[in-house]
Design a protein around this motif. Structure first.
Motif, PDB file in Angstrom:
ATOM      1  N   GLY A 247      30.503   1.215  22.785  1.00 39.35           N
ATOM      2  CA  GLY A 247      31.423   0.102  22.557  1.00 39.35           C
ATOM      3  C   GLY A 247      32.111  -0.431  23.802  1.00 39.35           C
ATOM      4  N   CYS A 248      32.218   0.377  24.849  1.00 43.38           N
ATOM      5  CA  CYS A 248      32.915  -0.021  26.084  1.00 43.38           C
ATOM      6  C   CYS A 248      32.015   0.448  27.230  1.00 43.38           C
ATOM      7  N   ALA A 249      30.939  -0.268  27.455  1.00 40.53           N
ATOM      8  CA  ALA A 249      29.799   0.356  28.135  1.00 40.53           C
ATOM      9  C   ALA A 249      29.646   0.102  29.629  1.00 40.53           C
ATOM     10  N   ALA A 250      30.237  -0.971  30.156  1.00 46.44           N
ATOM     11  CA  ALA A 250      29.976  -1.295  31.570  1.00 46.44           C
ATOM     12  C   ALA A 250      30.693  -0.301  32.491  1.00 46.44           C
ATOM     13  N   PRO A 251      30.092   0.093  33.604  1.00 45.41           N
ATOM     14  CA  PRO A 251      28.847  -0.424  34.190  1.00 45.41           C
ATOM     15  C   PRO A 251      27.562   0.149  33.588  1.00 45.41           C
ATOM     16  N   GLY A 252      27.640   1.169  32.739  1.00 47.57           N
ATOM     17  CA  GLY A 252      26.418   1.579  32.048  1.00 47.57           C
ATOM     18  C   GLY A 252      25.977   3.015  32.265  1.00 47.57           C
ATOM     19  N   ASN A 253      26.833   3.827  32.875  1.00 40.51           N
ATOM     20  CA  ASN A 253      26.434   5.218  33.111  1.00 40.51           C
ATOM     21  C   ASN A 253      26.134   5.952  31.810  1.00 40.51           C
ATOM     22  N   LYS A 254      27.020   5.761  30.836  1.00 46.60           N
ATOM     23  CA  LYS A 254      26.851   6.550  29.596  1.00 46.60           C
ATOM     24  C   LYS A 254      25.765   5.946  28.712  1.00 46.60           C
ATOM     25  N   THR A 255      25.627   4.622  28.740  1.00 42.03           N
ATOM     26  CA  THR A 255      24.525   4.005  27.985  1.00 42.03           C
ATOM     27  C   THR A 255      23.183   4.511  28.507  1.00 42.03           C
ATOM     28  N   THR A 256      23.018   4.512  29.828  1.00 43.24           N
ATOM     29  CA  THR A 256      21.718   4.940  30.371  1.00 43.24           C
ATOM     30  C   THR A 256      21.531   6.448  30.164  1.00 43.24           C
ATOM     31  N   HIS A 257      22.632   7.178  30.095  1.00 46.47           N
ATOM     32  CA  HIS A 257      22.505   8.612  29.801  1.00 46.47           C
ATOM     33  C   HIS A 257      22.041   8.809  28.351  1.00 46.47           C
ATOM     34  N   LEU A 258      22.597   7.996  27.441  1.00 42.80           N
ATOM     35  CA  LEU A 258      22.136   8.069  26.043  1.00 42.80           C
ATOM     36  C   LEU A 258      20.632   7.801  25.990  1.00 42.80           C
ATOM     37  N   ALA A 259      20.196   6.763  26.721  1.00 43.50           N
ATOM     38  CA  ALA A 259      18.774   6.405  26.721  1.00 43.50           C
ATOM     39  C   ALA A 259      17.941   7.571  27.266  1.00 43.50           C
ATOM     40  N   SER A 260      18.446   8.219  28.306  1.00 45.58           N
ATOM     41  CA  SER A 260      17.726   9.339  28.916  1.00 45.58           C
ATOM     42  C   SER A 260      17.621  10.500  27.922  1.00 45.58           C
ATOM     43  N   LEU A 261      18.713  10.772  27.220  1.00 44.64           N
ATOM     44  CA  LEU A 261      18.698  11.883  26.246  1.00 44.64           C
ATOM     45  C   LEU A 261      17.756  11.565  25.079  1.00 44.64           C
ATOM     46  N   LEU A 262      17.711  10.285  24.678  1.00 42.85           N
ATOM     47  CA  LEU A 262      16.773   9.900  23.610  1.00 42.85           C
ATOM     48  C   LEU A 262      15.342  10.095  24.079  1.00 42.85           C
ATOM     49  N   ALA A 263      15.095   9.728  25.349  1.00 46.35           N
ATOM     50  CA  ALA A 263      13.738   9.881  25.898  1.00 46.35           C
ATOM     51  C   ALA A 263      13.356  11.366  25.919  1.00 46.35           C
ATOM     52  N   ALA A 264      14.300  12.225  26.316  1.00 47.42           N
ATOM     53  CA  ALA A 264      14.027  13.665  26.359  1.00 47.42           C
ATOM     54  C   ALA A 264      13.747  14.173  24.945  1.00 47.42           C
ATOM     55  N   THR A 403      43.573   4.357  20.653  1.00 48.76           N
ATOM     56  CA  THR A 403      43.586   4.843  19.263  1.00 48.76           C
ATOM     57  C   THR A 403      42.946   3.799  18.350  1.00 48.76           C
ATOM     58  N   HIS A 404      43.320   2.559  18.565  1.00 49.81           N
ATOM     59  CA  HIS A 404      42.835   1.462  17.730  1.00 49.81           C
ATOM     60  C   HIS A 404      41.310   1.334  17.848  1.00 49.81           C
ATOM     61  N   ILE A 405      40.800   1.471  19.065  1.00 50.04           N
ATOM     62  CA  ILE A 405      39.347   1.345  19.293  1.00 50.04           C
ATOM     63  C   ILE A 405      38.596   2.467  18.564  1.00 50.04           C
ATOM     64  N   VAL A 406      39.103   3.678  18.669  1.00 51.37           N
ATOM     65  CA  VAL A 406      38.389   4.791  18.008  1.00 51.37           C
ATOM     66  C   VAL A 406      38.482   4.647  16.482  1.00 51.37           C
ATOM     67  N   GLU A 407      39.650   4.255  15.985  1.00 55.05           N
ATOM     68  CA  GLU A 407      39.778   4.076  14.535  1.00 55.05           C
ATOM     69  C   GLU A 407      38.783   3.019  14.029  1.00 55.05           C
ATOM     70  N   HIS A 408      38.565   1.990  14.850  1.00 56.91           N
ATOM     71  CA  HIS A 408      37.607   0.945  14.455  1.00 56.91           C
ATOM     72  C   HIS A 408      36.199   1.564  14.339  1.00 56.91           C
ATOM     73  N   ALA A 409      35.887   2.460  15.265  1.00 53.02           N
ATOM     74  CA  ALA A 409      34.556   3.096  15.242  1.00 53.02           C
ATOM     75  C   ALA A 409      34.370   3.926  13.967  1.00 53.02           C
ATOM     76  N   LEU A 410      35.458   4.519  13.502  1.00 58.79           N
ATOM     77  CA  LEU A 410      35.356   5.397  12.329  1.00 58.79           C
ATOM     78  C   LEU A 410      35.027   4.616  11.053  1.00 58.79           C
ATOM     79  N   ARG A 411      35.101   3.293  11.135  1.00 61.57           N
ATOM     80  CA  ARG A 411      34.864   2.455   9.940  1.00 61.57           C
ATOM     81  C   ARG A 411      33.395   2.086   9.742  1.00 61.57           C
ATOM     82  N   PHE A 412      32.535   2.340  10.743  1.00 56.73           N
ATOM     83  CA  PHE A 412      31.133   1.938  10.582  1.00 56.73           C
ATOM     84  C   PHE A 412      30.525   2.749   9.433  1.00 56.73           C
TER      85      PHE A 412
END
Ligand SMILES: C[S@@+](CC[C@H](N)C(=O)[O-])C[C@H]1O[C@@H](n2cnc3c(N)ncnc32)[C@H](O)[C@@H]1O
Length: 539
Positions: A247-264, A403-412
């Motif tokens: 949800g708050c991804a730039a510059p992208g370290n954690k997004t690309t790490h997620l992609a790497s873990l999915l690839a593994a 807090t507000h950002i995480v609570e929003h995530a809990l609603r998906f």
């Protein structure tokens, strides 16, 4: 010659007057004559050796003999004289070069004595001993970024650990602990995060390597690798994820790490059909461009969809685009109080001058120098505790937004895992946020709880630093923050402390998991979403 005067000037000038990081102050200054790169290199290198240089200068007694030299100038010059390949960068006839070189025999002898006293066979060994002494003397905040190991994450989308050990790192010798990591031909394989390695401070600049340019390796601090690993777990783990949101991804370290873990994971479960995607966004349009670029370099375009300039809070969790989203990673803006190098003016330990302070016949100049040194002392004091500088009010606003950002995530609707992380050391932005989230209606209604230590991926179960209830710094204390977390819940929170033996920056991460059995359908009402609570912060 201006190099040494410029370096002394920049170290003496007040951060508040000039603003910006130490590096940007050097690069943006119009009054400096020497090259910014040279000044930066001199100051950062000298700050790695200052404890030794102080000892050598004092024992050689130079300052009581050479009145042209201030302690700071002397330290910088003696650094280059003893430790730089090319010696002092000034004409041989220059008076301040001569002021140091007149004492070259004594300086050399004192350097050898200092090394032998510490039982070190080489200068390289001596350097890590000196850094340990500096840490013991001034605390972890005294170390700047360039004194930490270089962390390198192998990107499984494009490569593997084995391929990199055989390629980019071939010829490197494996060491068993970070403490042993002393020379630039050594490598340490991290035991907590898969596919993460550390190289000694001063190792080659990996950002110039082919592997980096091709996206096979990514330079990412160890602590920053915790959230994606916590969310996805081990490749052979049981959680079978759907789509993921960063949800708050730039510059992208954690997004690309997620992609790497999915690839593994795909490599591990070859026969399992898996078409998960990652939806990454950032509310800042310019930062989203960096995010998109990082995703492309990492070879993750097919797995990651970037929503440029998208405010996570403006997403409708019920939108059908998100109906298969089972995991969300939230790493929102924070105070950054755990970042090493944010207030990165190196703290230099200076030699004592042993000169009478006001009886010098160089009246005015000496006064100017001592004023400079007093300013330096004031500045040093101000630098002692960077986490305490942010006001309680500002921290509270950040904490409300987090807090507000995480609570929003809990609603998906399909979400069953969420991680929340910050690079802050403040309880207000960390455990306090967790406490507030668990008490929120959305968490209660939907049965969210923290991911216990025994549910965490194997590497992170071994991590020793866990959540805390209070911290002795005035900003958190003034807030009278109440943390209603049990010992088990605190144990579920992972903390990293800047400057500890694990060589990370300050960081916090926690996982939330959904347990429908805990869902409390009686809990009513929406949690407070008053935007005015959140104003007044920036990244
Ligand atoms: C700490 S940085 C994220 C670092 C990133 N996770 C990484 O590892 O590279 C926080 C980011 O959150 C973004 N941000 C803050 N509030 C946001 C919101 N409401 N929606 C989307 N992005 C937001 C900021 O623009 C900033 O780029």
């Amino acid at each position: 010659m201006s190099l040494y005067y410029d370096a002394a000037t920049i170290l003496s000038s007040s951060t508040a007057d000039q603003g910006g990081s130490f590096k940007s102050r050097i690069y943006n200054s119009k009054s400096l004559k020497a090259s910014p790169a040279q000044i930066y290199a001199l100051v950062t290198e000298a700050s790695k050796w200052d404890i030794l240089l102080k000892e050598v200068i004092e024992k050689a007694g130079i300052l009581s003999l050479e009145h042209k030299l201030t302690p700071l100038l002397c330290l910088l010059l003696v650094h280059d004289h003893l430790l730089s390949k090319n010696g002092i960068a000034a004409p041989a006839s220059h008076p301040i070069r001569q002021a140091v070189e007149r004492h070259k025999a004594r300086l050399k002898a004192e350097l050898t004595r200092a090394r032998v006293r510490r039982g070190c066979a080489s200068l390289q060994d001596l350097q890590s001993v000196i850094l340990d002494e500096k840490k013991a003397l001034l605390g972890p905040d005294a170390l700047t970024e360039n004194m930490y190991p270089r962390w390198v994450r192998i990107n499984n989308v494009r490569s593997t650990l084995k391929a990199q050990l055989d390629g980019t790192f071939s010829g490197y010798r494996n060491v068993e602990s970070l403490k042993e990591l002393r020379t630039t031909d050594q490598i340490y394989i991290d035991p907590h995060i898969p596919d993460l390695v550390a190289l000694a401070p001063g190792a080659v600049d990996f950002s110039t390597t082919k592997a980096y340019k091709d996206g096979e390796i990514i330079l990412q601090d160890k602590a920053s690798c915790f959230p994606a690993y916590l969310l996805l777990g081990d490749p052979d783990g049981s959680w079978s994820e759907g789509d993921l949101v960063d949800g708050c991804a730039a510059p992208g370290n954690k997004t690309t790490h997620l992609a790497s873990l999915l690839a593994a994971r795909r490599g591990f479960k070859k026969n399992q059909k898996n078409s998960n995607k990652i939806i990454s966004m950032d509310s800042s349009a310019p930062r989203s461009k960096t995010l998109q670029k990082m995703v492309s370099v990492a070879g993750a375009d097919k797995i990651v969809t970037v929503l440029a300039g998208q405010d996570f809070l403006a997403l409708d969790p019920a939108d059908e685009r998100f109906e298969s989203v089972s995991g969300l990673l939230l790493d929102p803006s924070c105070s950054g109080s755990g970042i090493i190098g944010r207030d990165d003016v190196p703290q230099l330990v200076l030699p004592e001058s042993n000169r009478p302070s006001s009886t010098s016949n160089r009246g005015k100049k000496r006064k100017r120098d001592s004023k400079k040194e007093n300013e330096e002392e004031d500045e040093e004091e101000a630098k002692q505790s960077p986490p305490e500088r942010m006001s309680t009010e500002r921290l509270t606003k950040l904490s409300n937004l987090q807090t507000h950002i995480v609570e929003h995530a809990l609603r998906f609707p399909a979400a069953s895992r969420v991680t929340y992380s910050t690079c802050s050391t403040h309880v207000l932005e960390n455990e306090s946020v967790v406490s507030r989230i668990l008490a929120s209606d959305v968490a209660k209604q939907r049965g969210w709880r923290v991911m216990r230590r025994d549910e965490q991926p194997a590497g992170l179960q071994k991590w020793k630093h866990r959540g805390i209830k209070s911290i002795s710094n005035s900003t958190d204390e003034k807030s009278h923050v109440e943390i209603n977390l049990s010992e088990e819940q605190l144990d579920a929170c992972l903390r990293c402390w800047p400057g500890d033996d694990e060589c990370t920056g300050g960081f916090f991460v926690v996982g939330f998991v959904r347990d429908e059995e805990l869902a409390d359908t009686e809990a009513t009402g929406e949690d407070s979403g008053d935007e005015s609570e959140f104003g007044g912060f920036s990244d």
